[in-house]
Scaffold this motif. Sequence first.
Motif, mmCIF file in Angstrom:
data_model
loop_
_atom_site.group_PDB
_atom_site.id
_atom_site.type_symbol
_atom_site.label_atom_id
_atom_site.label_comp_id
_atom_site.label_asym_id
_atom_site.label_seq_id
_atom_site.Cartn_x
_atom_site.Cartn_y
_atom_site.Cartn_z
ATOM 1 N N SER A 75 95.463 -25.224 87.733
ATOM 2 C CA SER A 75 96.774 -26.165 88.995
ATOM 3 C C SER A 75 96.911 -27.908 87.759
ATOM 4 N N GLN A 118 100.599 -26.984 86.395
ATOM 5 C CA GLN A 118 101.311 -27.304 87.970
ATOM 6 C C GLN A 118 102.415 -29.306 87.631
ATOM 7 N N GLU A 144 97.912 -19.283 87.700
ATOM 8 C CA GLU A 144 98.473 -20.088 89.039
ATOM 9 C C GLU A 144 99.659 -20.210 88.748
ATOM 10 N N PHE A 185 94.628 -30.913 97.140
ATOM 11 C CA PHE A 185 96.354 -30.894 96.483
ATOM 12 C C PHE A 185 97.620 -29.580 97.191
ATOM 13 N N THR A 186 96.508 -28.775 98.091
ATOM 14 C CA THR A 186 97.681 -27.996 99.163
ATOM 15 C C THR A 186 97.887 -28.928 100.361
ATOM 16 N N ALA A 197 102.086 -22.950 95.918
ATOM 17 C CA ALA A 197 101.126 -22.924 94.342
ATOM 18 C C ALA A 197 99.900 -21.702 95.522
ATOM 19 N N GLY A 207 96.623 -19.959 93.370
ATOM 20 C CA GLY A 207 95.610 -19.164 91.890
ATOM 21 C C GLY A 207 94.969 -18.610 91.823
#
Length: 332
Positions: A176, A179, A216, A256-257, A300, A302
Motif C-alpha cells: 500500500s 499508492q 496492490e 485506508f479504505t 484500492a 491488495g
Amino acid sequence: MVIFALKNSALEAIERAQNLAELETSYKAYLGKKGELTLILRSLANLNEAERKVQGKEANDLRNLLEKRFAERKKEIQREEIVIQEKLAIREHVDVTAPGKRLPKGHTHPLTLAQTKAEEIFQTMGFTVAQGPEIETEWYNFDALNIPANHPARDMWDTFWLKPKNAGHLLRTHTSPVQIRYMEKHNPPLRIIAPGRIFRYEATDASHEFNFYQLEGLMVGKEVSVANFKAIIEEFYRQFFGKPVAIRLRPSYFPFTEPSFEVDMRWNKGAWLEMMGAGIVHPNVFRAVGYIPAEWRGFAFGMGLDRLAMMKYQIPDIRLLYSGDLRFLQQF
Ligand code: PHE
C-alpha cells in the motif's frame, strides 16, 4: 661373420625402437661401454696385424654406420613425437562445425510467471505498473495510510523494524505505501498496480511466510465505484484462471479504505477462499498526498500473489515457493 650378424641385429633393433628410451637401450647394448660392438673393437688389440687391419676396418665401418643410423632414428622419433603432440593439440581446438552441447535452460519461477501474467492483464485494462522500495519509512507504510502511531490498527501488521527503531525504518508490511508514493508524484485520474515483496514478523506454516508477494491496485477518478472494482476484479480472474470465477465481497476493516471489504473467490464450486483486502480510498489518504477528497474517488486492493500462483498451479504449501528446491521448480 660375427660382425655381419651384429650389423643385422643392430639395424633391426634401431628400426624396432618406438621411442627415445627404447632407442637408448639398444644404443647401449651395441655401442655403450659394455656394448657388443665396443667389446669387439676393444678385442682388436689381441689380433695380429693382418687380421686387425681387415676386422678393424669392418668393425669401425659398422660403428660409423650404426652411429649414423642411431642419430637418424633419433631424429625420426623426435619428429613423430612432435606430430603426436600436434594432433593432441588439434583435438583440443574448437571445432566450429561440431554439433553443440545442449545447456540446461533455466526458466521463470512460478511467482514471476503469476506476476507477469497479472501485469499483462491489468495493463490491457489501462493500469500502469508502479514500484516502491522494500525498506519503507513509517510515514509511507503507516501514517500516510491513515494509521497514526499508537493506533491499534498498527497491530494488524506484524512489523520488522530496522534498528534503531526511532529512526522509523521498516521492511514494508504491505504494498500500500506504493499508492502514496505514486499519488504524491502523479495527478488523478490514474490506474496503477504495484506488485512486490512484503515482510511480516510472523511464524511460518503451509499458508504463511514471513515474506511474500502482494499485488496492490489503485484506481482514482471522478466516478470510480465498487461496481467498477467488482467488474475489473472479475475480469482479471477470468483472464488469469482462464474461466469465469465467482467472487463475493465481505465487509471488513482497513484504516485506508472506507468502506472496506475482503474479496473471496469460489474455487471449483467448493469453498470460498479469501483473496484480497480492498475498499474505497479513505479521504485521509487523499489528504496525505494533497488531493482534494471531495473531488476524487478511488478503489484500492491488495491481493496475495503467492495465493494466486498457488491456486493457478495447484501448489499446496507456500514454503515451496521459497525453498529453491529444483525438484519443485523444474515442474513449471
Ligand atoms: N494493505 C492491505 C494488507 O496488506 C490490503 C489492502 C490494500 C486493503 C488496499 C485495502 C486496500 O492487508
